[in-house]
Design a protein around this motif. Sequence first.
Motif, PDB file in Angstrom:
ATOM      1  N   SER A   1      74.540 -23.908 -21.819  1.00 54.49           N
ATOM      2  CA  SER A   1      73.881 -25.193 -22.048  1.00 54.49           C
ATOM      3  C   SER A   1      72.615 -24.957 -22.851  1.00 54.49           C
ATOM      4  O   SER A   1      72.042 -23.854 -22.848  1.00 54.49           O
ATOM      5  CB  SER A   1      73.544 -25.898 -20.731  1.00 54.49           C
ATOM      6  N   VAL A   2      72.182 -26.008 -23.542  1.00 55.32           N
ATOM      7  CA  VAL A   2      70.924 -25.944 -24.278  1.00 55.32           C
ATOM      8  C   VAL A   2      69.787 -25.954 -23.262  1.00 55.32           C
ATOM      9  O   VAL A   2      69.807 -26.715 -22.290  1.00 55.32           O
ATOM     10  CB  VAL A   2      70.796 -27.128 -25.245  1.00 55.32           C
ATOM     11  N   SER A   3      68.797 -25.121 -23.476  1.00 54.10           N
ATOM     12  CA  SER A   3      67.714 -24.969 -22.506  1.00 54.10           C
ATOM     13  C   SER A   3      66.874 -26.234 -22.390  1.00 54.10           C
ATOM     14  O   SER A   3      66.565 -26.879 -23.393  1.00 54.10           O
ATOM     15  CB  SER A   3      66.818 -23.798 -22.917  1.00 54.10           C
ATOM     16  N   ASP A   4      66.510 -26.554 -21.153  1.00 51.44           N
ATOM     17  CA  ASP A   4      65.592 -27.675 -20.934  1.00 51.44           C
ATOM     18  C   ASP A   4      64.172 -27.178 -20.691  1.00 51.44           C
ATOM     19  O   ASP A   4      63.288 -27.929 -20.289  1.00 51.44           O
ATOM     20  CB  ASP A   4      66.053 -28.549 -19.766  1.00 51.44           C
ATOM     21  N   ARG A   5      63.951 -25.892 -20.928  1.00 47.89           N
ATOM     22  CA  ARG A   5      62.619 -25.296 -20.867  1.00 47.89           C
ATOM     23  C   ARG A   5      62.421 -24.501 -22.156  1.00 47.89           C
ATOM     24  O   ARG A   5      63.358 -24.300 -22.922  1.00 47.89           O
ATOM     25  CB  ARG A   5      62.486 -24.378 -19.639  1.00 47.89           C
ATOM     26  N   GLY A   6      61.199 -24.072 -22.411  1.00 45.58           N
ATOM     27  CA  GLY A   6      60.965 -23.287 -23.619  1.00 45.58           C
ATOM     28  C   GLY A   6      60.702 -24.167 -24.831  1.00 45.58           C
ATOM     29  O   GLY A   6      59.800 -25.016 -24.808  1.00 45.58           O
ATOM     30  N   PRO A   7      61.473 -24.023 -25.915  1.00 46.45           N
ATOM     31  CA  PRO A   7      61.173 -24.707 -27.176  1.00 46.45           C
ATOM     32  C   PRO A   7      61.151 -26.225 -27.046  1.00 46.45           C
ATOM     33  O   PRO A   7      61.986 -26.826 -26.369  1.00 46.45           O
ATOM     34  CB  PRO A   7      62.319 -24.260 -28.094  1.00 46.45           C
ATOM     35  N   ALA A   8      60.175 -26.842 -27.705  1.00 45.86           N
ATOM     36  CA  ALA A   8      60.024 -28.301 -27.665  1.00 45.86           C
ATOM     37  C   ALA A   8      59.390 -28.784 -28.956  1.00 45.86           C
ATOM     38  O   ALA A   8      58.808 -28.002 -29.718  1.00 45.86           O
ATOM     39  CB  ALA A   8      59.161 -28.715 -26.467  1.00 45.86           C
ATOM     40  N   VAL A  64      48.589 -49.261 -36.239  1.00 46.57           N
ATOM     41  CA  VAL A  64      47.390 -50.046 -36.506  1.00 46.57           C
ATOM     42  C   VAL A  64      46.670 -50.391 -35.211  1.00 46.57           C
ATOM     43  O   VAL A  64      45.437 -50.424 -35.162  1.00 46.57           O
ATOM     44  CB  VAL A  64      47.758 -51.320 -37.295  1.00 46.57           C
ATOM     45  N   MET A  65      47.439 -50.586 -34.123  1.00 48.32           N
ATOM     46  CA  MET A  65      46.843 -50.986 -32.845  1.00 48.32           C
ATOM     47  C   MET A  65      47.139 -50.011 -31.707  1.00 48.32           C
ATOM     48  O   MET A  65      46.963 -50.344 -30.549  1.00 48.32           O
ATOM     49  CB  MET A  65      47.333 -52.382 -32.466  1.00 48.32           C
ATOM     50  N   HIS A  66      47.605 -48.785 -32.019  1.00 49.88           N
ATOM     51  CA  HIS A  66      47.895 -47.849 -30.938  1.00 49.88           C
ATOM     52  C   HIS A  66      47.961 -46.422 -31.458  1.00 49.88           C
ATOM     53  O   HIS A  66      48.091 -46.176 -32.658  1.00 49.88           O
ATOM     54  CB  HIS A  66      49.210 -48.211 -30.237  1.00 49.88           C
ATOM     55  N   LEU A  67      47.898 -45.475 -30.512  1.00 50.16           N
ATOM     56  CA  LEU A  67      48.185 -44.068 -30.747  1.00 50.16           C
ATOM     57  C   LEU A  67      49.295 -43.671 -29.787  1.00 50.16           C
ATOM     58  O   LEU A  67      49.371 -44.189 -28.669  1.00 50.16           O
ATOM     59  CB  LEU A  67      46.952 -43.195 -30.503  1.00 50.16           C
ATOM     60  N   GLY A  68      50.152 -42.737 -30.203  1.00 48.37           N
ATOM     61  CA  GLY A  68      51.249 -42.339 -29.334  1.00 48.37           C
ATOM     62  C   GLY A  68      51.538 -40.857 -29.428  1.00 48.37           C
ATOM     63  O   GLY A  68      51.193 -40.195 -30.411  1.00 48.37           O
ATOM     64  N   ALA A  69      52.178 -40.328 -28.384  1.00 43.85           N
ATOM     65  CA  ALA A  69      52.609 -38.932 -28.358  1.00 43.85           C
ATOM     66  C   ALA A  69      53.887 -38.827 -27.539  1.00 43.85           C
ATOM     67  O   ALA A  69      54.090 -39.580 -26.586  1.00 43.85           O
ATOM     68  CB  ALA A  69      51.528 -38.027 -27.754  1.00 43.85           C
ATOM     69  N   CYS A  70      54.734 -37.894 -27.940  1.00 43.45           N
ATOM     70  CA  CYS A  70      56.004 -37.682 -27.250  1.00 43.45           C
ATOM     71  C   CYS A  70      56.385 -36.217 -27.390  1.00 43.45           C
ATOM     72  O   CYS A  70      56.275 -35.648 -28.483  1.00 43.45           O
ATOM     73  CB  CYS A  70      57.092 -38.575 -27.856  1.00 43.45           C
ATOM     74  N   VAL A  71      56.824 -35.599 -26.304  1.00 46.59           N
ATOM     75  CA  VAL A  71      57.354 -34.235 -26.346  1.00 46.59           C
ATOM     76  C   VAL A  71      58.809 -34.287 -25.923  1.00 46.59           C
ATOM     77  O   VAL A  71      59.140 -34.881 -24.889  1.00 46.59           O
ATOM     78  CB  VAL A  71      56.570 -33.290 -25.416  1.00 46.59           C
ATOM     79  N   VAL A  72      59.682 -33.684 -26.730  1.00 49.58           N
ATOM     80  CA  VAL A  72      61.103 -33.610 -26.383  1.00 49.58           C
ATOM     81  C   VAL A  72      61.505 -32.151 -26.244  1.00 49.58           C
ATOM     82  O   VAL A  72      60.954 -31.271 -26.916  1.00 49.58           O
ATOM     83  CB  VAL A  72      62.003 -34.310 -27.429  1.00 49.58           C
ATOM     84  N   ASP A  73      62.454 -31.883 -25.350  1.00 50.48           N
ATOM     85  CA  ASP A  73      62.951 -30.524 -25.198  1.00 50.48           C
ATOM     86  C   ASP A  73      64.044 -30.256 -26.228  1.00 50.48           C
ATOM     87  O   ASP A  73      64.347 -31.114 -27.071  1.00 50.48           O
ATOM     88  CB  ASP A  73      63.420 -30.260 -23.761  1.00 50.48           C
ATOM     89  N   LEU A  74      64.643 -29.072 -26.166  1.00 52.35           N
ATOM     90  CA  LEU A  74      65.606 -28.676 -27.189  1.00 52.35           C
ATOM     91  C   LEU A  74      66.884 -29.496 -27.127  1.00 52.35           C
ATOM     92  O   LEU A  74      67.656 -29.518 -28.078  1.00 52.35           O
ATOM     93  CB  LEU A  74      65.911 -27.179 -27.049  1.00 52.35           C
ATOM     94  N   ARG A  75      67.107 -30.197 -26.022  1.00 56.81           N
ATOM     95  CA  ARG A  75      68.251 -31.108 -25.917  1.00 56.81           C
ATOM     96  C   ARG A  75      67.968 -32.437 -26.605  1.00 56.81           C
ATOM     97  O   ARG A  75      68.848 -33.294 -26.699  1.00 56.81           O
ATOM     98  CB  ARG A  75      68.583 -31.366 -24.458  1.00 56.81           C
ATOM     99  N   GLY A  76      66.716 -32.625 -27.045  1.00 61.83           N
ATOM    100  CA  GLY A  76      66.312 -33.891 -27.638  1.00 61.83           C
ATOM    101  C   GLY A  76      65.877 -34.909 -26.619  1.00 61.83           C
ATOM    102  O   GLY A  76      65.638 -36.070 -26.956  1.00 61.83           O
ATOM    103  N   GLU A  77      65.727 -34.487 -25.346  1.00 63.71           N
ATOM    104  CA  GLU A  77      65.367 -35.404 -24.271  1.00 63.71           C
ATOM    105  C   GLU A  77      63.852 -35.557 -24.176  1.00 63.71           C
ATOM    106  O   GLU A  77      63.121 -34.555 -24.119  1.00 63.71           O
ATOM    107  CB  GLU A  77      65.896 -34.894 -22.932  1.00 63.71           C
ATOM    108  N   PRO A  78      63.342 -36.788 -24.143  1.00 63.31           N
ATOM    109  CA  PRO A  78      61.891 -36.987 -23.982  1.00 63.31           C
ATOM    110  C   PRO A  78      61.440 -36.527 -22.599  1.00 63.31           C
ATOM    111  O   PRO A  78      62.025 -36.893 -21.591  1.00 63.31           O
ATOM    112  CB  PRO A  78      61.717 -38.508 -24.137  1.00 63.31           C
ATOM    113  N   ARG A  79      60.371 -35.727 -22.586  1.00 58.24           N
ATOM    114  CA  ARG A  79      59.835 -35.229 -21.319  1.00 58.24           C
ATOM    115  C   ARG A  79      58.402 -35.695 -21.081  1.00 58.24           C
ATOM    116  O   ARG A  79      57.942 -35.717 -19.937  1.00 58.24           O
ATOM    117  CB  ARG A  79      59.884 -33.695 -21.321  1.00 58.24           C
TER     118      ARG A  79
END
Length: 397
Positions: A71-78, A86-101
Motif C-alpha cells: 500500500s502507499v504509505s500514509d506516513r512520511g512523504p507529504a 482576497v478574503m482568506h488564507l489557507g493551508a492543506c497537507v496531503v499524504d502520499l495517497r493524496g488524502e488531506p490530513r
Amino acid sequence: MRRRNLSVVLGAVAAHNPLGRPLSRADVAARVGLTRAAVSSLVDELIGRGALTETETAPDGRVGRPGRALSVSDRGPAGLGLEIGVMHLGACVVDLRGEPRVWRRVERSNAGRPVGQVLAEVAALAADAEAEARDLGLRVEGRVLAVPGVVPNEPVGQVDRAPNLGWHTVRVADHWPDPDTAPEPENEANLGALAEYWNAEQAAETFVHVSADAGIGAALVIDGQVFRGARGFAGELGHVPVHPDGLRCVCGARGCLEQYAGQAAVLREAGLAQHDPGPAGPAAAGDPVALLAERAGAGHPPTLAALDRAGRALGLALTSAVDLIDPDGLVLGGTYAELAAWLLPSVRAELTDRVTVRPWPPEALRSSALGRRGPVLGAAQTTIRRIIADPTLLSVG
C-alpha cells in the motif's frame, strides 16, 4: 529506465482500489508487465524511500505462508498546499495517497495589504500546518502556493500581477523567511482544475473549469494537462467581454464578465453589499457566499434575480469557450459550486440557446464537489503527483 519503472510500480499501487483484494508484488508484476524479480527490487527501493509499506494479510485458511499486501504509505512523504485569497488564507497537507490530513483556513482581507505582510502570515500558517503534519508522522517534500493572479511560465517563482490583491511583479522567495523553503506560486484556477481532474469520480479528459472569488478564473484541461498558453496567461475568462459597451472593469476594459458574474457584482445586484473593504470591492458581513446561499434558499427575490443575471452572463462567456475549444464538459468550481443550485439553470439555458454548431447535452455542465477547497487541495496534491511521476525525488532511508 529505473526511474520510469519506479514510477510505474508506485503508480500501479496508488491506483489500486484499497477496498479490493490486497495487492501483492506478484499482482503488481502482472499489472505492469515486468518480471517478479524486477518488481521485487523496485518495491524494496520504494519501501526504502518511504513511498510504500508492506504488511501481512489476515490468514484466509489456506495452507502456506500468509500473503503480503502493498500500500502507499500514509506516513512520511507529504505535500503542502497554501492559498492566498482576497478574503482568506489557507493551508492543506496531503499524504502520499493524496488524502488531506491537515486543513487550515483563516478569514482575512488581503486586498491592498503589503505583500511582505501577507506572505509572512502565509509562512506562519505554513509553519503551523507543517508542525501538525510532523505530529502525524508526515514529512513535507514540496510546497505550492495558489494565488488569484497571473503566474508566467518564466521567470519561475514570480506572480506577474494579481489585481484583486494589488500585486505587481512579486517574487515569492524575496518575501519568504527562508527562501530555500519558499513555495512555488501557481494560478488558483489552474490548481482548482487539477484538483477536479485528480479527485472527481468521472473527470473528463478535456474540460473547462471556471471558479470565482473576488475575480473569475478559468482553466482549460486538455488530455489531463492544464493548458497554460504561450506565456502562462491562459484562462482569463473574467475579462472576456459579455457587454462590449458595459461597465468599466478594474482591468481598464468595458463589459468584462467579472462586472456581471463576479462576487462583488452579485452582492451589489442582490442588495447585500455593505462597506467597501478596499480594492476588492464591497463585501457582505461574515461569509458573503454563505449569505447569498442563505438568501437564495429563502427565496429572496433580489438575490435570485442577481444569481440569474450572473448565470446568464457566465453562460454567454462559456458559449464562446465551448465553440472555440470543443471540451467534453464544463465544471463550476469555487464559490460557483456553492451557488450552483441557482446558477446552473440560467447557465444551461444560455448554452442551450447559443451552442448550435455541435451537440451540447445539459449534463456536460456540472458543479464541483470540492467547492472552495479545490485550489489549496490541488496545490498540495501537485507535490504528490510529482513524486509518483519521479519517486527518486524522495531520499532513501
